[in-house]
Design a protein around this motif. Structure first.
Motif, PDB file in Angstrom:
ATOM      1  N   GLU A 214       0.831  -1.200   0.000  1.00  0.00           N
ATOM      2  CA  GLU A 214       0.000   0.000   0.000  1.00  0.00           C
ATOM      3  C   GLU A 214       0.868   1.252   0.000  1.00  0.00           C
ATOM      4  O   GLU A 214       0.504   2.274  -0.589  1.00  0.00           O
ATOM      5  CB  GLU A 214      -0.924  -0.004   1.205  1.00  0.00           C
ATOM      6  N   ALA A 215       2.012   1.183   0.701  1.00  0.00           N
ATOM      7  CA  ALA A 215       2.930   2.329   0.710  1.00  0.00           C
ATOM      8  C   ALA A 215       3.443   2.612  -0.696  1.00  0.00           C
ATOM      9  O   ALA A 215       3.491   3.765  -1.148  1.00  0.00           O
ATOM     10  CB  ALA A 215       4.096   2.059   1.666  1.00  0.00           C
ATOM     11  N   LEU A 216       3.827   1.562  -1.417  1.00  0.00           N
ATOM     12  CA  LEU A 216       4.303   1.751  -2.790  1.00  0.00           C
ATOM     13  C   LEU A 216       3.184   2.277  -3.688  1.00  0.00           C
ATOM     14  O   LEU A 216       3.426   3.118  -4.567  1.00  0.00           O
ATOM     15  CB  LEU A 216       4.837   0.424  -3.333  1.00  0.00           C
ATOM     16  N   ALA A 217       1.960   1.810  -3.463  1.00  0.00           N
ATOM     17  CA  ALA A 217       0.840   2.295  -4.268  1.00  0.00           C
ATOM     18  C   ALA A 217       0.613   3.788  -4.054  1.00  0.00           C
ATOM     19  O   ALA A 217       0.304   4.522  -5.003  1.00  0.00           O
ATOM     20  CB  ALA A 217      -0.429   1.512  -3.916  1.00  0.00           C
ATOM     21  N   GLU A 218       0.772   4.272  -2.816  1.00  0.00           N
ATOM     22  CA  GLU A 218       0.601   5.700  -2.548  1.00  0.00           C
ATOM     23  C   GLU A 218       1.703   6.519  -3.225  1.00  0.00           C
ATOM     24  O   GLU A 218       1.430   7.586  -3.804  1.00  0.00           O
ATOM     25  CB  GLU A 218       0.611   5.951  -1.042  1.00  0.00           C
ATOM     26  N   ILE A 219       2.933   6.030  -3.188  1.00  0.00           N
ATOM     27  CA  ILE A 219       4.033   6.758  -3.837  1.00  0.00           C
ATOM     28  C   ILE A 219       3.799   6.822  -5.342  1.00  0.00           C
ATOM     29  O   ILE A 219       4.015   7.871  -5.985  1.00  0.00           O
ATOM     30  CB  ILE A 219       5.376   6.080  -3.513  1.00  0.00           C
ATOM     31  N   ARG A 220       3.328   5.716  -5.920  1.00  0.00           N
ATOM     32  CA  ARG A 220       3.077   5.702  -7.371  1.00  0.00           C
ATOM     33  C   ARG A 220       1.892   6.594  -7.728  1.00  0.00           C
ATOM     34  O   ARG A 220       1.863   7.201  -8.797  1.00  0.00           O
ATOM     35  CB  ARG A 220       2.847   4.265  -7.826  1.00  0.00           C
ATOM     36  N   PRO A 237      12.706  13.070  -0.627  1.00  0.00           N
ATOM     37  CA  PRO A 237      12.220  12.192   0.452  1.00  0.00           C
ATOM     38  C   PRO A 237      11.348  11.055  -0.050  1.00  0.00           C
ATOM     39  O   PRO A 237      11.501   9.911   0.374  1.00  0.00           O
ATOM     40  CB  PRO A 237      11.449  13.156   1.365  1.00  0.00           C
ATOM     41  N   LEU A 238      10.428  11.345  -0.971  1.00  0.00           N
ATOM     42  CA  LEU A 238       9.564  10.290  -1.499  1.00  0.00           C
ATOM     43  C   LEU A 238      10.360   9.291  -2.328  1.00  0.00           C
ATOM     44  O   LEU A 238      10.140   8.076  -2.233  1.00  0.00           O
ATOM     45  CB  LEU A 238       8.450  10.902  -2.342  1.00  0.00           C
ATOM     46  N   ARG A 239      11.285   9.781  -3.147  1.00  0.00           N
ATOM     47  CA  ARG A 239      12.079   8.860  -3.971  1.00  0.00           C
ATOM     48  C   ARG A 239      12.926   7.946  -3.094  1.00  0.00           C
ATOM     49  O   ARG A 239      13.016   6.740  -3.345  1.00  0.00           O
ATOM     50  CB  ARG A 239      12.968   9.657  -4.937  1.00  0.00           C
ATOM     51  N   GLN A 240      13.532   8.503  -2.034  1.00  0.00           N
ATOM     52  CA  GLN A 240      14.370   7.693  -1.154  1.00  0.00           C
ATOM     53  C   GLN A 240      13.530   6.682  -0.381  1.00  0.00           C
ATOM     54  O   GLN A 240      13.946   5.536  -0.182  1.00  0.00           O
ATOM     55  CB  GLN A 240      15.133   8.586  -0.178  1.00  0.00           C
TER      56      GLN A 240
END
Length: 595
Positions: A214-220, A237-240
């Motif tokens: 879910e964390a990866l889905a929010e970043i995407r 920060p988001l990319r890292q």
């Protein structure tokens, strides 16, 4: 008098709400309140009413409207000098007890000056509580028909809320409350879809809650939105954070108030010398079982003090082995020390519903009820009516409370891997054996449950080979059956969970075993209905009972989660019911032969 602008514009006088009789008066008062303590020039007030199309005679109309506002306030018993005339315009000298905006900004300033994360979080929570509705739900001052204020002033007010909310969520993450703010962060990212700060905090909270997908889905989501709408890429920060998640590295969130040196090699950025931290450390000195629970101990002790003065019901709830009794015992001891009152009255309700007839603590006292059941709400309320605080220790959450009875619930969840590793180190027996990664792995195998960690630490302490890697490999093969002491099945957490499941409705118990074995870590009602082969209505009934029994968690968006240890119990049971604890030899081979 109370003036409110953080939501709908309203004025509360001694006799109740004051009705503003025209849109012009609404706009002028809102413009004055938004510049509280400052002089509002006639030009600024004219723009608030007419924007850039002020008619001839607008200045005279403005003065007339100010006079009408003063007369209206006087009619409702408000001070005549609430609006002050100055050489350069008008000023509203409201204090924090009058205007919610002043209270909000004062609390934000208090948070900026706080050196302790607990005090900073509490101040920011007080600030955000001043808003009638957060800007994520509705823009403030919707009942004010001023284009100028909506375009040029209110956006700055919303930005103040966003900055305070972002700092509050950062403090919550620092205090280890990732699971507790996921719902708020989802609302924030919905209201501010391109706000990278909220998005990064939501992704971090999901990651810390072991919901990496879910964390990866929010970043995407935010990457696609920024690219499509603005042609931009997310910030560093988001990319890292995305790279860390893909590498399997959790964000660095060390335990806040560990009672032993931290088990990680990283330095904690928290001020451990602030007054709140010192009080908690002194209060918990020598109680190694409270490692990782200092924030909860502080909150519980504070509420016990408040409720023992006026009466009310305080509940500490959670699944078996989550540390309810240890926390309650420490808070009770702290309450007795802080208040100087006699030791509390304690009783144990072996029946899931009964409370002894003679249970009572008297006015200003504390009644502690262990194994409190969900069916005795009226009895608990009657005990609280005497003016005592009633502390319930229960495996059941969301117990009904009669109307008019003050109630507060602290639902305990698992510790993080780092905090769980600190607990294992605090319990002793690992000196010279355990690395930081090893202790975190031990906590992970125990699902973050303090009871399981204590059993694992005890078995490691008595282990024949005293090798942590070998012990963890043995434990990993079947953690549920091996999280117990030899020849003492009462210590088996597997049996404790099975006994707890036997107390709820058989259909809900069967649903738990099915869901734990056939769903991902998180799921919604629709997925549960499909897995269970029932309607969504029937599935929701079972899910809500499992949440009340502290066997499932649910966030504000209706996403359910099975905790790691209860899931392991369900999977283990599918291979057969819990049996006599398995024994890993605790006596060296040569000694066994001599024996």
């Amino acid at each position: 008098m109370r003036l409110l602008v953080l939501g709908q514009l309203s004025v509360e006088g001694p006799g109740g709400p004051v009705e503003l009789r025209s849109s012009k008066l609404n706009s002028i008062l809102a413009a004055l309140l938004l510049r509280v303590g400052q002089t509002a020039s006639p030009q600024y007030l004219e723009r608030a009413v007419w924007d850039l199309d002020a008619p001839d005679g607008s200045r005279a109309a403005l003065h007339s409207s100010i006079l009408r506002l003063r007369r209206l306030f006087a009619e409702h018993g408000l001070p005549s000098d609430v609006i002050v005339t100055t050489p350069h315009g008008y000023r509203l000298p409201a204090g924090s007890e009058v205007l919610d905006l002043v209270t909000f900004r004062a609390a934000v300033t208090e948070a900026e000056q706080a050196t302790c994360p607990i005090e900073r979080r509490d101040a920011l929570r007080r600030a955000l509580a001043q808003w009638q509705t957060p800007p994520t739900s509705a823009a403030p001052l919707l009942n004010v028909p001023s284009e100028h204020l909506r375009r040029d002033v209110i956006p700055m007010l919303i930005e103040e809320w966003a900055q305070a909310a972002e700092r509050c969520y950062a403090a919550e993450l620092q205090l280890g409350n990732a699971r507790g703010i996921i719902g708020e962060l989802r609302a924030a990212t919905s209201g501010f879809p391109t706000h990278e700060g909220f998005s990064a905090q939501l992704a971090e909270a999901l990651c810390l809650a072991e919901r990496q997908h879910e964390a990866l889905a929010e970043i995407r989501r935010i990457r696609a939105l920024l690219r499509e709408d603005l042609g931009l890429a997310p910030g560093e920060p988001l990319r890292q954070l995305e790279v860390d998640i893909l590498r399997g590295e959790l964000p660095d969130r060390a335990p806040i108030l560990s009672l032993v040196p931290t088990v990680t090699t990283r330095e904690s950025s928290l001020d451990t010398d602030c007054p709140a931290v010192r009080r908690l450390r002194d209060r918990s000195r020598g109680q190694s079982t409270l490692t990782g629970r200092a924030v909860e101990l502080s909150a519980l002790t504070r509420v016990l003090g408040e409720f023992s003065a006026a009466g009310g019901i305080v509940s500490v709830t959670g699944a078996p082995g989550v540390g309810k009794s240890a926390l309650a015992a420490a808070a009770t001891s702290a309450w007795a020390h802080d208040t100087g009152r006699a030791t509390s009255f304690r009783c144990d309700c072996h029946s899931p519903s009964a409370l002894p007839d003679d249970a009572g603590a008297g006015e200003g006292g504390l009644l502690v009820v262990e194994n409190a059941g969900p069916l005795a709400a009226e009895q608990y309320a009657a005990a609280a009516e005497s003016g005592a605080a009633v502390l319930l220790i229960s495996r059941y959450s969301q117990m009904a409370t009669p109307l008019g009875t003050s109630a507060w619930e602290l639902r305990l969840g698992p510790l993080s891997d780092v905090a769980g590793g600190a607990l294992a180190a605090a319990l002793g027996g690992t000196a010279g054996l355990a690395t930081d990664d090893g202790l975190c792995r031990l906590a992970r195998l125990c699902g973050g449950f303090p009871g399981a960690i204590a059993l694992a630490a005890a078995r490691l302490r008595l282990s024949r080979d005293r090798d942590l890697d070998s012990f963890l490999g043995w434990l990993e093969q079947d953690p549920v059956r091996r999280l117990s002491m030899s020849r003492d099945p009462r210590t088996s957490l597997g049996l404790a969970f099975e006994e707890h499941l036997a107390t709820i409705h058989p259909a809900s118990s069967a649903a738990f075993y099915t869901l734990a074995g056939h769903t991902s870590d998180t799921f919604d009602v629709s997925t549960a209905a499909t897995v269970l082969g029932t309607s969504e209505f029937e599935a929701e009934i079972a899910l809500e009972e499992l949440v009340a029994a502290c066997l499932l968690d649910v966030d504000s968006c209706g996403i359910y989660a099975v905790l790691a240890l209860p899931r392991a119990v369900a999977v283990s049971r599918a291979r057969g019911p819990a049996r006599q604890p398995e024994t890993k030899s605790l006596i060296p081979t040569a000694d066994r032969r001599r024996a």
